[in-house]
Every structure is written in structure tokens, then in C-alpha cells.
Design a protein around this motif. Structure first.
Motif, short mmCIF file in Angstrom:
data_model
loop_
_atom_site.label_atom_id
_atom_site.label_comp_id
_atom_site.label_asym_id
_atom_site.label_seq_id
_atom_site.Cartn_x
_atom_site.Cartn_y
_atom_site.Cartn_z
N GLY A 283 0.82 -1.21 0.00
CA GLY A 283 0.00 0.00 0.00
C GLY A 283 0.85 1.25 0.00
N ILE A 284 1.91 1.26 0.84
CA ILE A 284 2.78 2.43 0.93
C ILE A 284 3.44 2.70 -0.42
N ILE A 285 3.96 1.63 -1.04
CA ILE A 285 4.67 1.78 -2.31
C ILE A 285 3.69 2.19 -3.41
N SER A 286 2.49 1.60 -3.41
CA SER A 286 1.48 1.97 -4.40
C SER A 286 1.17 3.46 -4.31
N ALA A 287 0.94 3.94 -3.07
CA ALA A 287 0.64 5.35 -2.88
C ALA A 287 1.79 6.22 -3.37
N GLY A 288 3.03 5.73 -3.14
CA GLY A 288 4.21 6.45 -3.61
C GLY A 288 4.21 6.60 -5.12
N PHE A 289 3.88 5.51 -5.83
CA PHE A 289 3.87 5.56 -7.29
C PHE A 289 2.73 6.43 -7.82
N VAL A 290 1.57 6.37 -7.12
CA VAL A 290 0.44 7.21 -7.53
C VAL A 290 0.83 8.68 -7.40
N GLU A 291 1.48 9.02 -6.26
CA GLU A 291 1.92 10.39 -6.02
C GLU A 291 2.93 10.82 -7.09
N GLU A 292 3.87 9.92 -7.38
CA GLU A 292 4.88 10.18 -8.41
C GLU A 292 4.22 10.47 -9.76
N ALA A 293 3.19 9.66 -10.10
CA ALA A 293 2.48 9.85 -11.37
C ALA A 293 1.77 11.19 -11.38
N ASN A 294 1.17 11.57 -10.23
CA ASN A 294 0.47 12.86 -10.16
C ASN A 294 1.44 14.02 -10.32
N ARG A 295 2.62 13.93 -9.66
CA ARG A 295 3.63 14.97 -9.81
C ARG A 295 4.09 15.08 -11.24
N GLY A 296 4.33 13.89 -11.86
CA GLY A 296 4.79 13.85 -13.25
C GLY A 296 3.79 14.54 -14.17
N ALA A 297 2.49 14.40 -13.84
CA ALA A 297 1.44 14.99 -14.67
C ALA A 297 1.45 16.52 -14.56
N GLU A 298 1.81 17.05 -13.36
CA GLU A 298 1.82 18.50 -13.16
C GLU A 298 3.11 19.14 -13.69
N ALA A 299 4.25 18.70 -13.14
CA ALA A 299 5.55 19.25 -13.57
C ALA A 299 6.25 18.24 -14.47
N PRO A 300 7.04 18.70 -15.47
CA PRO A 300 7.72 17.77 -16.38
C PRO A 300 8.93 17.11 -15.73
N GLN A 301 8.68 16.32 -14.67
CA GLN A 301 9.68 15.52 -13.98
C GLN A 301 11.00 16.24 -13.71
N PRO A 302 11.03 17.04 -12.66
CA PRO A 302 12.20 17.85 -12.38
C PRO A 302 13.46 17.04 -12.13
N ALA A 303 13.32 15.86 -11.51
CA ALA A 303 14.51 15.09 -11.13
C ALA A 303 15.32 14.69 -12.35
N ILE A 304 14.61 14.17 -13.37
CA ILE A 304 15.29 13.74 -14.59
C ILE A 304 15.87 14.96 -15.31
N HIS A 305 15.09 16.03 -15.31
CA HIS A 305 15.51 17.27 -15.95
C HIS A 305 16.84 17.75 -15.38
#
Lengths: 258, 258, 258, 258
Positions: free
Chosen positions: C224-246
Motif C-alpha cells: 500500500g505504501i509503495i502503491s501510494a508512492g507511485f500514484v503520487e509520483e504519477a500525479n507529480r509527473g502529470a503536473e511538472a515535467p519531472q524535475p529530477a530527470i531534468h
């Protein structure tokens, strides 16, 4: 009247639930060998008390069916009730007790009749409001769950035929047909792993490893589908004040006010 | 014409699906030993009927390829169809039946040919619309799934070499090489646990416990990825009325209207 | 220059990855007994080639450290590189080859040195960009994962002491101490279930059932914790163009442009 | 004063946590047979040191209870503390040491008293702030988790009675009652699969396969519920700056400033 939101209705719910659970436990106890006299007497008493209670419940529900379906005439309402899913479960719960009295049955049939008593478990569904959400989520996810589960089933069949051809020469008595291999495949993909059948050849172990890893992945798919379903449910609940429960409550209230 | 949204098309889908499932079941039955005469006759009949049906299906699809790719000329469209993934599966499903008639094959090759019949299972993919969403989610999550699965694979190798060095002195016949330990590692990390190989030394059990716990965590990662994929899919579906299915439907409609 | 976004850099990545994977496979093969002459010769060749390649890689990275840390002076930059995590892994990958030449070691130490070669696996982390997201999610979920895992660990200890007191009288040779029971508890909670140790008394089976069910629940928590983490990551990715990779890309670009 | 946010408070937390973990490890070690003299002496020293430390901790907490509940009078605050959950755990942790000194107990009771020492593990809960989120999510998901777990329990009972009737004629010594079958059902549904009991008849294996697949699905439901809980928690955290932790911090601060 049957299920008002009053204190009497709540007591009725609890009493029926306890009775059902006691029933299920006595079905378990009934399989013990060399039972003392006292136990089998208690078992019979429990059986008679529950059949009487369930019969009264069934008749009451039948009688008050016109309150459940306010629009229809009493006779139509009763027919609608008899045909509903819960009513059939109710009937099947008590029928095996009355049947041997009406028509003579042999011991083999009697045993199956006893098994049918287990259907009483499903009567509990009526008294547990908490299952409503789980049921709703599962219902909505059903098409995807069925699709992915059928893929798992097909994968199992392919895996078992492959493993049969690979392992049959090495252990002909354990992998004597693809059906024996299918039992292995179920055990490997669901990650149960009893250890009664497992591959011993290098190629068999290689296939088995791939199957086990695919099994992990394929367990992840239904979990993912159901998780998404619950997340969606939670989001809906945050927006609207849970219409489904509201609807049930209003039905109950109208039944109570009649 | 092949796949209209008409009643005829639906009947065709169901008939073909049933035929494929019967086929797979008969591949399973075909591995039973000491089959009665009647069964092997039925098996042959099923085989002939399905090969004829699948051949007609293949030829029809080949013939109507120009309706599937409206822009291209008939000959180009047919070539495009033959090279598509589903067409290759269709061909492989019927080829093993015709091959022995054309060129003489020995029994060993015949066995492998029989196995190839199992590829018919994948023909079902065409008739199940419900799998589309699952496939789309898996495709989108693929890069992360492959990455995390490769970490699991590397962890397994490291675990197996470690466990080999730890357990080899205690049970030299079971942990006779790191490959035997690898079979154990797969069984432990996927939590299958057949029980044919397990550590017996204190250090080996300690390593084994860490591996099992890591296994739980590493099962959680693909599950998390796939869950997030389905949640995202559900969110998209809530915003736009599922463009992917719409697209398929419009293609089908245009094919039907031609 | 070391890692430009050019074609040469990509080829370098692939060649190094393949070399690392070949290395790990040869560590596995190295544990096989009665190896033919040819195989051990190949193994030595692979070892020498990889050590040479990894040494050249290490020296190049050391030499170009001033490009990696643009702000600092060459000597400071080199010191910073040597102290970085990846550089220590790089060094540990090649050191066990050079050590026996410098100081005499006995056979036992040599064996451990061979094991250290496995650390080369972690060099792969550098070349896999896909793992970045998974790593980021795990890092963010780490506090909760560690907390819940420690609860699981404590539960296991409590379960094993309980089960020891319950099962010891019935099977004193299998449950000879709480540590033996701990091995059982790990196997039950992770749902591996080897089948070498299991409760036989009624009370022991009751405790074992509760433990197994808690195990299912406790597997669900990290998932559950990891799932929520990936969902959050996907939501962030949708808002900002993935700053970490950038950020990584910009670092690389600045390194390349120097 | 007891728990200020000062350096002394942090040191106190760490020392107490280490002491608790040492205690639990010594309970494990205490079950080893043929212990050397030195070990049992160390064990006794650890026991005395921890009981003294825990007693001082209890008395200090009791004394400073008026700082914990600022509004109430000292005597009321102390009563409130004694009745709180953590205080009962604290008391149970030290009581078994003092009890034999006050009233004479026989060896059997002494053994159970030793087991109660394990309750010290739960004292750790106080020092781990990271568990707060996990606890909050589980608490909120509790009704749905309990409902779905009770469905699993009912399914297990139905499965075990069915399997008992199917497998009893084939292996009467292993499936001697529905309770033995229940042990199998727990092992199959939780996918542990010890391999001590498994179906051998064709019908039994068919039922067993269905149970194992349902088990996979039913593991997915709690996982889904908990995942959705963590996703919701993350969404709340994104909107408000985590009120729960804020609240605790402010309580602590007010306690420190008194």
C-alpha cells in the motif's frame, strides 16, 4: 414489521448473526469423530432451534413483502420476494431439514443435504453493511478482473502442457498427464507451493522459475485493479456523501414509516 | 465481410472462442495415458474441425485485408495483414497440421508440432475487448516493471551465490552449485517455497530470512507500479470518455460501412 | 571525456552493461564442479578482460572528475569522486584481483575476495535510467516502510516465542529454541512456507493461522505504501515535467559542454 | 520533567529503545538449552537493570502526569495516566518481576509471567513517530478490512467443510475432521502452503485450485483497501501540512514550556 431502524431491529440482526455463526461452527464440529453423547444432543438442539428461527424469519419476510416493494400489490410483492436472491438462500437454508420428512432419502443424499446447510453463511451478507463498499468496488472492477484471471488460467494451461512435456521423462509418475502438471502450475502461480510436485530437470526448473515470476506479476494485476477501484471509491466518497448507502437508508426509512 | 458490429459478428466471436477453448482442453486431454478409443476419435474430429475452421478464418481474413487497411491497395493490404502479429499466430495455429503432409517428419518433431497447437490460445486475445485496458496499463508501466524485475533478478543471483558458499559445506548434495541455490532463491523470493531445498545452517537461515523479507518488498514494487497505472487509467477515463476504445470502435465502424 | 549524450557514450554504456552481466554469469558458472579445461580458461580470460576494462574505466573517471564537479579544482574534484558511493563500488570491483599480487593471502580469504566480485552487479545501477523513478519512490516511502517492517519484525519475535512455548513439548527436536521458531515465523509471515517446520498441536495451529493471516495483512501494508508512492509520483509527473530527470539531464549537458 | 524536545529527551528515547530491544533478544536467548553459566548471569543482570529502569520510568511518568494533562489537578491527572493504554503496558512489563516476591507462585505460572515480559515490545510504540501514519491509515480502513477479512474467514470454513467431505475417503488420517481441513484451507488461502496436508483426489485438487485462486483475489482486497488509504493520506498531506503530527508537536512543546 421486519427491519426498522429501531432498537428491536438491531437486536434481531445481532441475534440472527450469532445464530448463523453458531450454526457454521456446529457444521465444523459435526465432522469430528467419536463425539460424546452430550455434543450430538446439543448439535440437534441447535439445528432445531435455528431451523425454527429461520422458518419464522422466512415466513415473516414473506408476509411483509408488500412493505418491501411498496408499489406492488401484496401477491405480486410476495412473488417478487420469493424470486429474489436472498430469499432463495433463505429457503435453501431450511429446506434440507424438511425434505427427509416429506420424501424418503438415502444416506448419501442426506450427506449432501447437510452440506447445503453451509449456505446459511451467506445469510450473514444481509446483516453486514460494511461489505457494501467492498462488493461495489468488486462489481465495478469485475470485467477487468475476469479478463485478467482468464489470462492467468490460459497461462496456467500453457505452462502445464509445456512442463508436462519437459518433466514427464524425468518423473513419469508425478507428471503422468498435463492435468497433474496443471495442479503444479496452480500451486506455482498462486505461490502456494505445497511441495508435492515440483520440476527436477534443469529445463523444468527454468520454466518453473519463469512461471513463478509471472505468477508474482499476475497477482499484482488483480491487486492493482482492486486498489484503483478503492481509490476511485474514496474519491467519489469525498465528492458526494455516498449515494448508495443513502439510498438503502431511505428505503429502510420508508419501510419503517409505513 | 469479416467483423461487423452485427449479430452475425457476435455469434462468430462466440463460436470461435468456444472452439479455441475446446481445442486447449483437448491438448490437455491428449496427454492422458491409456485413452479409450472413443476419446482419441473425438480428439481427431475436434482437430480436423478446428483446423478447417481456422483455415477458412485465415483465408477470409486474408481476402478481406483490403477492408482492414482502407487506404492501401488490395495486394499491399494483404501483405500487411500477413506480416501482422495476429496473422502469424493464426498461421502457426494451422501450419503444424499441414506440415507432416508436405514434408516427412519424425516423431520427435511431431511432438513439438503438437505443442505449437497451444498457440491457438493467443487467438482468444482478439475476441476479448476487456483485456484492452489491462494491456494498455501494462504497456505504459513496462519500463519501470522491467527495471524493477531486473533488480529482482540480480538480487536473486547475488543471494544464490552467497547462499551457495554458506550452505555448500552443510548440504553439498542439495547446494552442489550456485545454480541449485538459484532455484532455491527463485522459490524463496517469489514466496512459492516448495520445500525441496532450504537452508539448514544458522547463517544460511539468516540470509534466507533476509531474502524472504526482501522478496515481500520486491513483490510490492511491481504491484505498486501496476496499481498506480490503473489509478492513472481510471483518472484519465473520468476526464475523457476513453479515447482508446472509441478509436477501435470507429475503425470497426468504418470497416463495416465499407 | 567520459559520458557525453553522444553515440559513443551510448555504445560505452551497452558494452559495460554486457560485460557486467557476463561477469555475474561467470561467477555463477564458477561454482560448478568438475569444470572442463576450456571453461576455466574462458573464465580466466573473462576475469582479466573485465578487470582491465574496469580499471581503465576507474582511471578515466578519476581523471575526468573535474568535469563532473565543474566548480571545484581538479585535485578537490578527484578526492570528491574517490569518496562517492559509486567510486567505492568501482574500486571494490577491481581490488580483489590486485590484492593477492601485493600481499600474500591464504585460500579462505581468496574465496571471500571472489565473492566481492559480485559487487560488480551494482555498477549496473549507473547505466539504468529506468530505475531512477523506482529509487525515488522507495526513498520517499522509506520512513514508513522501515517503521512497518520493524513492526513485522517485532511481531515475528513475539510469534516465535509464543509458538516455542506451545510447540516445544510436542516436537522438542524441531522447536528446540525460540530461534528455530523464529525461522518458522519468517517462513509463515512471508508466506514462503517451506514445510520443514510447522505446528502440529491444535493451539500451535491456531496461533499459526493467526500469524499467517497477519502476514497477509502485513504484506499489504508495504504494498500500500509503495502503491501510494507511485500514484503520487504519477500525479507529480502529470503536473511538472519531472524535475529530477531534468536536473540530471542538465548536469550531463553542462558536463558535456565543458 | 519527562519528554522535552531537548537533547536529553532524545538520548532518553534512544537508551530506552535499545534497552527494550536487548530485552526482547534476551527473551529469545532465554529459550536456548544448555546455556553456559556466563549467559544466564548476563541474562539476570539485563533483567534487573531493565526492571529498575522501567520502574523508574513508570514512577517518573506517574509523578509528572500533571504536566501531561495540563487542565486537571495532579491527583486526577495521575489517575488518568494509570488508566491509559501505554501505562497498563508499562505496568505489565514490570509486574511479573515483583509478583513472585509478594505472593508465592509455582513454576507453571512463572513461565507465563516470563512470557508477559514480551509485552515490553509494545513500549517501543511510544518512541517511533513513523508508525503514526501507518496506524492512522489502518484505523481509518478498519471497518472495510474487518468486513473483508470476515468474508475470507467464512470462505475458509466453507472450503474446509467441502474439502473434508471430498478428501476424507481418500486420506482419512489427514482429513480426519473439518478442523484438519481448516488448517489446510488457511495454508492454501494465505498461500503459505506448508505441504503437510494437501488434496490428492481429482475433485479435491479442483476445489483446492479454486480456493488458491480465490485466495489470491482475497489477498488483493485488503491490499487494495490499504493502498487506497495511503493514497488518501498522501492527498490530505498535500493539502494540509499534516495536522496530526503538528498537534503532537504542540502538545509536547506545551509540556516542555511548563
Amino acid at each position: 414489521m421486519d427491519h426498522p431502524e429501531t432498537r428491536a431491529g438491531q437486536i434481531f440482526s445481532v441475534v440472527m448473526s450469532v445464530l448463523i455463526i453458531i450454526n457454521v461452527i456446529f457444521v465444523l464440529i459435526g465432522t469430528l469423530q467419536n463425539q460424546p453423547q452430550a455434543l450430538s444432543v446439543t448439535s440437534s438442539v441447535v439445528e432445531i432451534v435455528s431451523v425454527v428461527a429461520f422458518t419464522i424469519e422466512y415466513l415473516l419476510r414473506f408476509w411483509t413483502a408488500d412493505l418491501r416493494y411498496p408499489g406492488s400489490r401484496p401477491s405480486v410483492a410476495r412473488l417478487r420476494y420469493v424470486r429474489s436472491g436472498m430469499a432463495i438462500i433463505d429457503l435453501l437454508s431450511i429446506l434440507p431439514f424438511y425434505l427427509p420428512a416429506v420424501i424418503p432419502v438415502d444416506l448419501r443424499v442426506l450427506r449432501i443435504l447437510r452440506l447445503i446447510r453451509l449456505i446459511r453463511v451467506f445469510k450473514l451478507g444481509r446483516y453486514s453493511a460494511g461489505l457494501a463498499t467492498v462488493g461495489r468496488v468488486l462489481k465495478r472492477s469485475a470485467p477487468m478482473l475476469v479478463s485478467s484471471m482468464s489470462v492467468v488460467a490460459l497461462l496456467m494451461i500453457v505452462a502445464s502442457v509445456l512442463e508436462y512435456y519437459v518433466e514427464n521423462p524425468a518423473q513419469p509418475e508425478k507428471f503422468d498427464s498435463a492435468f497433474a502438471a496443471l495442479w503444479w502450475a496452480v500451486s506455482a502461480i498462486t505461490t502456494v507451493g505445497y511441495g508435492d510436485v515440483f520440476p527436477v530437470t534443469v529445463l523444468g526448473k527454468l520454466c518453473g522459475s519463469v512461471i513463478a515470476l509471472l505468477g508474482v506479476g499476475l497477482v499484482a494485476i488483480p491487486t492493482g485493479i482492486i486498489s484503483a477501484g478503492f481509490v476511485e471509491e474514496a474519491n467519489r466518497g469525498a465528492e458526494a456523501p455516498q449515494p448508495a448507502i443513502h439510498e438503502v437508508a431511505s428505503t429502510e426509512r420508508s419501510a419503517a414509516s409505513t
